[in-house]
Design an enzyme around this catalytic site. Structure first.
Site, PDB file in Angstrom:
ATOM      1  N   TRP A 119       0.829  -1.207   0.000  1.00 43.10           N
ATOM      2  CA  TRP A 119       0.000   0.000   0.000  1.00 43.10           C
ATOM      3  C   TRP A 119       0.862   1.254   0.000  1.00 43.10           C
ATOM      4  O   TRP A 119       0.550   2.220  -0.700  1.00 43.10           O
ATOM      5  CB  TRP A 119      -1.013  -0.017   1.144  1.00 43.10           C
ATOM      6  CG  TRP A 119      -2.109  -0.994   0.830  1.00 43.10           C
ATOM      7  CD1 TRP A 119      -2.376  -2.170   1.465  1.00 43.10           C
ATOM      8  CD2 TRP A 119      -3.046  -0.918  -0.262  1.00 43.10           C
ATOM      9  NE1 TRP A 119      -3.421  -2.815   0.845  1.00 43.10           N
ATOM     10  CE2 TRP A 119      -3.851  -2.078  -0.211  1.00 43.10           C
ATOM     11  CE3 TRP A 119      -3.280   0.009  -1.282  1.00 43.10           C
ATOM     12  CZ2 TRP A 119      -4.875  -2.329  -1.132  1.00 43.10           C
ATOM     13  CZ3 TRP A 119      -4.304  -0.240  -2.208  1.00 43.10           C
ATOM     14  CH2 TRP A 119      -5.083  -1.392  -2.118  1.00 43.10           C
ATOM     15  N   ASP A 178      -1.667   7.107   6.034  1.00 44.11           N
ATOM     16  CA  ASP A 178      -2.751   6.263   5.514  1.00 44.11           C
ATOM     17  C   ASP A 178      -3.128   5.308   6.640  1.00 44.11           C
ATOM     18  O   ASP A 178      -2.406   4.361   6.935  1.00 44.11           O
ATOM     19  CB  ASP A 178      -2.271   5.493   4.276  1.00 44.11           C
ATOM     20  CG  ASP A 178      -3.324   4.508   3.769  1.00 44.11           C
ATOM     21  OD1 ASP A 178      -4.393   4.384   4.391  1.00 44.11           O
ATOM     22  OD2 ASP A 178      -3.055   3.847   2.744  1.00 44.11           O
ATOM     23  N   LYS A 225     -13.000  -0.962   6.431  1.00 42.61           N
ATOM     24  CA  LYS A 225     -12.412  -1.925   7.367  1.00 42.61           C
ATOM     25  C   LYS A 225     -12.941  -1.647   8.783  1.00 42.61           C
ATOM     26  O   LYS A 225     -13.663  -2.452   9.338  1.00 42.61           O
ATOM     27  CB  LYS A 225     -10.892  -1.840   7.314  1.00 42.61           C
ATOM     28  CG  LYS A 225     -10.359  -2.250   5.924  1.00 42.61           C
ATOM     29  CD  LYS A 225      -9.174  -1.440   5.546  1.00 42.61           C
ATOM     30  CE  LYS A 225      -8.757  -1.478   4.113  1.00 42.61           C
ATOM     31  NZ  LYS A 225      -8.916  -2.667   3.325  1.00 42.61           N
TER      32      LYS A 225
END
Ligand code: PLP
Length: 360
Positions: free
Chosen positions: A102, A172, A196
């Site tokens: 990511w 992030d 999530k």
């Protein structure tokens, strides 16, 4: 009805009480005679939902007054671009810490706008650890320092907020927001896709310090300008109203659980139990350096890789679903976000022991 324990990395499990409340309010919200989905985003009923959701997020995370909270679309991926677009502020360079796939994606997108320096990377070690802070090289001329607090695919998580060497710190936090207490005042920007720990996919939370607003790159579309979005209360255009409402229900659920501190204790218990079970067996293994192991995403391998498919298959039949690892790395992975009950982790551990007895 037989709900399964869903170990998906995202979209992932939502707390059952949230789904029940949404079900109960589906046809008619309060006494307004319509579903939240059918309301004007500017009407008083939705405005009340939006305002309460922001207030609850601020209270749960301890967001200081001098930060704006935005509810946007485009997922965390849109923030990979919006961060450089909004934060370069006349500079040309940005600094990134690379700890997995990511952060790699964040780097690749930032390169479209900035000269990207890598302050540290664990790529050589296959992203199994967090580079020691003392080894980082942070460029003082960079506009900001970006890191990914939890790498969803590799299962690597920062246990502390890193020192940003005086640069605005951007994070992030998609896969561990609200899973542990953090000091928001250490950050310039925090962003997270909702799917999530916050709610369903389709809404993205951005928390941005006010003094950073108003200097987006020339020709930035209004939708991608934090200043414009902040001035418009995230309603420059029609926001994802139903997702915003569901996010609000998730926050109410977190409050009912005792807030972030008690959720964090539960997350520690869940993760420790699962890692202990993996470490106690030589049939299962987790490759991540113990101090960098994620409380949210627990990747694991079987001694015999050929048993991984049957493992996922049999687990599915036992009501433990989506345990396959990310397609880029294979293996297995249990994502155990806030909404995964302790009973789900215990059921997985019991299944693992049983599978090992039968195949070990
Ligand atoms: C850490 C992290 N960042 C970014 C993303 C991308 O999020 P989105 O799909 O919301 O753009 C994900 C998705 O799983 C993620 O886990």
């Amino acid at each position: 009805m037989s709900r399964v324990f869903n170990f998906s990395p995202g979209p992932s499990m939502l707390p059952e009480p949230v789904l029940r409340k949404a079900q109960q309010e589906m046809l008619e919200y309060g006494t307004c005679g319509m579903s939240v989905m059918e309301m004007s985003h500017r009407g008083k009923d939705f405005m009340a939902i939006a305002t309460k959701t922001e207030a609850d997020l601020r209270a749960l995370m301890g967001v200081p007054e001098n930060y704006k909270v935005l509810f946007l679309q485009g997922g965390a991926t849109s923030q990979f671009a919006m961060v450089p677009i909004n934060l370069l502020r006349g500079k040309t360079k940005a600094c990134y810490v690379q700890t997995g796939l990511w952060s790699e994606k964040a780097v690749a997108e930032a390169k479209r706008f900035a000269e990207v320096g890598i302050a540290a990377s664990s790529k050589e070690g296959n992203y199994m650890s967090i580079p020691r802070r003392t080894d980082w090289v942070v460029d003082p001329d960079a506009a900001y320092l970006h890191y990914t607090s939890n790498e969803t695919i590799g299962g690597v998580e920062f246990q502390e907020i890193p020192d940003a060497a005086g640069l605005p710190l951007v994070c992030d936090m998609s896969s561990n927001i609200l899973s542990r207490a953090i000091d928001v005042s250490r950050f310039a920007v925090i962003y997270a896709g909702a799917q999530k720990n916050l709610g369903p996919a389709g809404i993205t939370v951005v928390i941005v310090r006010e003094d950073l607003l108003g200097q987006a790159l020339a020709h930035t579309p209004s939708l991608f300008d934090y200043r414009v979005q902040a001035d418009q209360g995230s309603m420059l255009n029609t926001p994802p109203t139903y997702n915003w409402y569901l996010l609000g229900l998730v926050l109410e659920w977190i409050k009912e659980q005792g807030g972030v501190a008690s959720i964090e204790q539960r997350n520690i218990r869940k993760a420790s139990r699962l890692y202990d079970a993996i470490d106690a067996s030589d049939f299962y293994s987790n490759p991540v350096a113990p101090e960098a192991r994620s409380r949210m995403n627990v990747p694991f391998r079987l001694r015999e890789a050929s048993l991984e498919k049957p493992f996922a298959q049999e687990a599915r039949e036992a009501g433990l679903v989506t345990l396959e690892g990310h397609r880029s790395v294979g293996g297995l992975r249990a994502s155990i976000y806030n909404a995964m009950p302790e009973a789900g982790v215990d059921a997985l551990i019991a299944f693992m022991a049983d599978f090992e007895r039968r195949h070990g």
